[in-house]
Each structure stands twice: as C-alpha cells, then as structure tokens.
Design an enzyme around this catalytic site. Structure first.
Site, mmCIF file in Angstrom:
data_model
loop_
_atom_site.group_PDB
_atom_site.id
_atom_site.type_symbol
_atom_site.label_atom_id
_atom_site.label_comp_id
_atom_site.label_asym_id
_atom_site.label_seq_id
_atom_site.Cartn_x
_atom_site.Cartn_y
_atom_site.Cartn_z
ATOM 1 N N GLY A 100 37.039 42.702 54.941
ATOM 2 C CA GLY A 100 37.114 44.155 54.847
ATOM 3 C C GLY A 100 38.239 44.510 53.896
ATOM 4 O O GLY A 100 39.152 43.717 53.696
ATOM 5 N N THR A 101 38.151 45.687 53.289
ATOM 6 C CA THR A 101 39.092 45.965 52.220
ATOM 7 C C THR A 101 40.086 47.090 52.516
ATOM 8 O O THR A 101 41.041 46.834 53.229
ATOM 9 C CB THR A 101 38.341 46.156 50.903
ATOM 10 O OG1 THR A 101 37.238 46.998 51.157
ATOM 11 C CG2 THR A 101 37.834 44.831 50.393
ATOM 12 N N THR A 102 39.892 48.304 52.012
ATOM 13 C CA THR A 102 41.030 49.232 51.962
ATOM 14 C C THR A 102 41.067 50.251 53.105
ATOM 15 O O THR A 102 40.053 50.883 53.400
ATOM 16 C CB THR A 102 40.995 49.986 50.618
ATOM 17 O OG1 THR A 102 40.802 49.016 49.595
ATOM 18 C CG2 THR A 102 42.285 50.737 50.372
ATOM 19 N N ALA B 115 36.482 45.224 45.235
ATOM 20 C CA ALA B 115 36.142 44.957 46.629
ATOM 21 C C ALA B 115 36.156 46.213 47.496
ATOM 22 O O ALA B 115 35.811 46.159 48.670
ATOM 23 C CB ALA B 115 37.108 43.927 47.210
ATOM 24 N N LYS C 293 35.543 50.276 59.558
ATOM 25 C CA LYS C 293 36.800 49.539 59.689
ATOM 26 C C LYS C 293 37.899 50.354 60.339
ATOM 27 O O LYS C 293 39.025 49.907 60.438
ATOM 28 C CB LYS C 293 37.243 49.061 58.303
ATOM 29 C CG LYS C 293 36.275 48.017 57.741
ATOM 30 C CD LYS C 293 36.675 47.550 56.374
ATOM 31 C CE LYS C 293 36.307 48.587 55.332
ATOM 32 N NZ LYS C 293 36.471 48.090 53.957
#
Lengths: 282, 279
Positions: free
Chosen positions: A54-56, A229, A87
């Site tokens: 998972g990213t930001t 990403a 997320k």
C-alpha cells in the site's frame, strides 16, 4: 508446544480464558494461540516475499479534529495489484489508522488493533487514552520487526481525537516501533515526500473539515503525479481516495457523493493549472 | 481398620446444588426482558463500577447474579471467547447460542467434576436480532443447564417472587418505558415489604437494534434513566435532601466521637459518607 488451535471445537472454556489479569487481546493471543498474531510466523532465513504494497497516506489536523486520507492503489513491483484497496480504517470510535507497507500484514495488524481497543474497553469498562492507543500500536509494530527485516514492513499512521484537549492528534511510526507525535500534518508511504511538500504549502491552522479534505485530496493528487505507486482519483470508475474525519462526534468516512464533488472540483481546477494551487511567494 | 465413609453420588450432587443455590440467593435479582426494539437488562446494583450487566460482542450481552468474582471471571472468558471467534472467523460468526453453550459446558464441568466448590452464579446471555422475532436469550444455571428465555427471565435471589410479579404485567412487544417500569416495580417486590428503587440503585442497559453502530449495547443511567422512570425533578430533590440529611447526621456522629476522644472512630464515620467528608 501445546497447540490451542482446536479451542473452538472443544466444549467448555480452556484454562487460559479463565486466567485473570490480562486486558490486552494481543497479549492474551500471544499466550494462547501465537500462530494467529501477525508477527507470530517466521520466514525461512534470507527469504524475501513479493507481496502487494500500500502506498500514500496523509493526515492533517484542523480546529476540533483530525482528518486522514489515503489513495486507493496497491502495487506489487511494476504491477498494480489492486486499484480500489482501502487503507484508512477506524481504530475505534475516536481514532483512525492508515497503513502503508505490506498490505496483507498491515490489514491484519489493523484488525488486531481495532479488536485490541474494543477488547480493552469491554474488559475494563473504560476506553484507553489517545496516547495509550498510540502506544499499543507501537508495540504491535515492534513485534513485527523480524518480518520487516525480510521485506514485510508495516508503517502505519495513527490519528485520534483527544477528548481531554478537544484537539486532533497525529502519530507516526518507524519499522522498529518508534512512536513520534506529529504536528499539523504528516504523510507516510511511497508518495509521502510529494504529499508532504504539498501539505506544507497548503496547510492553514484555521481550516474547516472541508478545507482539510480538499487539502488532502490536493496532496494525494500531487503524490500520484510524481509517484507511480500512488493512484490518483479515478473519475470514470468513481474511485476516490478514502477520507475520514475524526471529531468529538466520532469517526466519519466522507461518503462518495460528498467527496466526489470535492474531488471533481480539484480535478477541474487542474485542467487549467495542472500543478495545482500556487502558494504566495512572500 | 476404619471403614471409609460412603456418600452416595446423589447426596454429593444434592449438597453441591444446595450450596450453590444458597450462594446465589444471597444476591439481588437481575431481570432480562424482551421489548419491541431490543432486549432490556435491569438489576439492583448500587455500585457504578462493579457491573452485573455487560457487553460481550456486537449484538450480545451478559447478565449475572451470584458471586461477583466468579461471574466476572466468566464474563471476561466470554469476551475473550467472542473476540477470539470474531478475529479468527468473522464478526457475524459470533453467536449468543455458541456462547451460552460454552458457558453451559464450563459450568457443568465445574459443578460435576470440580474438586473445589461449585460456582455460585446464574447467567443470562442474550442476542438481539434484526427484528423482534430473531431475538434470543438463554439462561445458564450453576450446574450447566440451559433454558431458552421466552419474554423475560429473572436471575438470582428472589427470582421466583420477582417473576410472579412480572408474569402479571408482562406483554410482548411493549415499549422500553413500559417494560422498564414493570421490571423496576417487580424487582422492588422481592421481600415482604414492597420497596421503591431509586435510579441510582439500578443498573440498566439495553441491546438496541435501532442503534446505527455495529455495537448495539448501551447503558442507561443518570438523567436518561430518571426520565424513563418518570422520576425527574421532584424525586432528585428528595434524594438530595436525604443525602444532605445523612451527611449532617454523619458529621454530628463524628463530632460526638471526637468529643469522646475517639479520633479513629471519627475517621470511620466520615469515610462512610464521601460527600460529607469534603464539607
């Protein structure tokens, strides 16, 4: 070691359930069935696993609350593993937790963390303090250090409404379980450098909750602009960032209708000025 | 050579059951009643911190009568059991029926095989459904018997006396206010003299199916409880008056004790009443 995995099929209550003195669910699990803990497994030495990441995540405070937002992309190398992953989650009624890092481990950790807070509340009859909640999460990350060293790191961010001060608070972590309180705004994940730069220029201490939501969407847009990403808003599929607000009224995820209008406003403005709002030079 | 005593198994069980029943009958009663929007739990309990009624999971709550340390241990075990199940499977897979069965097995084993004393507790586990027809409740006795709750159930000391009063006033699908007042009235008729229970002597909670949150358990106390019982205003003033009366009484007792040179007695007198010690 004696396995307790058949606890659900045997009649009655195993002795561990009747042992007094533990208010923490993860401590209880550690003694009773450690195989269910996120960090309770060991990988073969030297092995690395390719798993979705998972990213930001961004968070910022505003008077009387805190807002957390996350993009919807999970990646595995150059491959988009999921385009609508979530997320940002409620921790309990007055907190939010966002995750960056190995998605599988992180989602499991959030599930355990939510249960940890609820379990404590049910056993003790009172809720943990905001600092207490942040510390519990730190302990759980520390337990995952072995996995983190083999590439399965989880780096969450925690935000809560502190009823004692009437303010929103943000806590960040490192892979070793280090806990740091952040002020005004913060971001974690692969696009966090770009998001944090954007928030630095956009943040105002007198934001309303809606202003804070727009700032978060702008910051995530900038992150998606420069980090492959991080996913930008998908207007065709109506996939918008997850934006959650925590105030004295509790945790509230902005519904798509409400958020959709804000996101479309941001995207429309970028048609004219692709780099987004410009902050004054002096 | 001495002959060992022979005690028949029937006698052993009878003695243990009598022991448990005696312990349970010392405590105050707790009532579990179904109403139109959920399930109501009411008990006489002057303590704010030591609960007889508790949340177990999203839709499940627990009520108990008997020895506090024993049912508290079972309550915590129930919370662990439910949370464990919800964590390993899913939140929807945690059911009141499974929990009642677990309690029944545990209490049954402790009663018949235990080398120690049997547990002096009586439990109720109730689960609120999406509509009234799906509400479920189970009563688990000290020896592990489970019975379905239909309409209402009273646990503890004067269960029979309280039940017979509730029997007359109970109606299905009544409002919260109606069942609460009926229950409080019934709980006050556990002896020869009917008593009127004040809101601060009661522990009240509901599993409310209309709550938007996943967790349906809610405690009712303070002004909300007084309002439901129709006792706001006048009665609170009465209580205040009584408190201050007893306070001055305590102060007077303390002063007399000090005059007699009994300082420790004065401290005890003051400690018995928290309010007056501040004045």
């Amino acid at each position: 070691m004696e396995s307790n995995a058949d606890w659900g099929t045997r009649g009655g209550l195993p002795q561990a359930f009747l042992t007094p003195g533990i208010s923490s669910f993860s401590e209880f699990l550690k003694g009773f069935a450690p195989e269910y803990l996120p960090g309770g497994r060991t990988l073969p030495a030297g092995a690395t696993v390719d798993a979705p990441h998972g990213t930001t995540i961004v968070a910022l405070t505003f008077p009387g609350g805190v807002l957390m937002a996350g993009d919807r992309r999970a990646t595995m190398g150059n491959f988009i593993a999921q385009r609508d992953i979530e997320k940002v989650f409620p921790g309990d009624e007055f907190s939010a937790v966002g995750i960056a890092g190995t998605a599988g481990m992180a989602v499991e950790m959030v599930r355990l963390f939510q249960l940890e807070l609820e379990h404590y509340e049910k056993i003790e009859g009172v809720t943990l303090s905001t600092d207490g909640k942040a510390n519990r999460l730190a302990t759980m990350i520390r337990g995952n250090l072995g996995m983190a060293m083999q590439g399965l790191a989880v780096v969450p961010m925690f935000a809560g409404y502190d009823a004692e001060t009437g303010q929103g608070r943000i806590f960040s972590y490192d892979v070793t379980g280090g806990l740091y309180e952040e002020h005004d705004f913060y971001s974690v994940g692969s696009g966090s450098m770009f998001a944090r730069g954007a928030l630095k220029k956009l943040f105002r201490p007198d934001f309303s909750a809606e202003d804070a939501a727009v700032a978060a969407v702008q910051a995530l847009y900038d992150a998606a602009d420069d980090d492959s990403a991080t996913g930008g808003p998908d207007l065709f599929r109506k996939i918008f960032p997850v934006v959650a607000v925590v105030t004295e009224d509790g945790y509230r995820r902005l519904p798509d209708e409400e958020l959709g209008a804000l996101v479309e406003g941001v995207v429309d403005a970028r048609r004219v000025v692709p780099d987004g709002p410009r902050s004054p030079l002096r | 050579m001495t002959t060992p005593f022979y005690v028949s198994p029937e006698q052993i069980m009878k003695d243990r059951a009598e022991y448990a029943r005696k312990g349970i009958s010392r405590g105050r009663s707790v009532a579990v009643i179904f109403y139109d929007k959920g399930i109501l739990f009411v008990g006489e309990n002057p303590s704010r911190a030591l609960h007889k009624i508790s949340e177990i999971y999203d839709r499940i709550a627990f009520a108990a009568a008997g020895r506090y340390n024993e049912y508290e241990q079972l309550r915590i075990a129930g919370v662990r059991h439910a949370d464990m199940r919800g964590y390993v499977y899913d939140r929807r897979d945690v059911t009141g029926r499974a929990l009642a069965n677990t309690y029944a097995q545990a209490l049954g084993t402790m009663f018949s095989e235990g080398s120690g004393k049997p547990y002096e507790v009586e439990l109720a586990v109730a689960e609120v459904g999406g509509e009234a027809a799906d509400d479920q409740g189970y009563r688990v006795t000290f020896d592990g018997q489970v019975t379905d709750i239909r309409g209402f159930q009273v646990l503890g000391g004067a269960a029979d006396a309280v039940s017979s009063v509730l029997e007359d006033s109970f109606e299905e699908h009544a409002s919260l206010e109606t069942v609460l007042n009926a229950a409080v009235d019934a709980l006050g008729r556990d002896g020869t003299e009917p008593r009127t229970l004040a809101p601060n002597q009661l522990e009240v909670a509901v599993l409310d199916r209309t709550r938007p949150q996943v967790r349906k358990f809610r405690r009712i106390a303070g002004p909300a409880l007084a309002r439901l019982l129709g006792r706001d205003g006048a009665d609170e003033n009465d209580n205040g008056g009584n408190d201050s009366d007893s306070g001055t009484g305590k102060d007077a007792a303390a002063e007399t004790a000090i005059a007699d040179g009994d300082v420790l007695g004065a401290v005890d007198d003051l400690l018995e009443d928290g309010d007056s010690s501040e004045s």
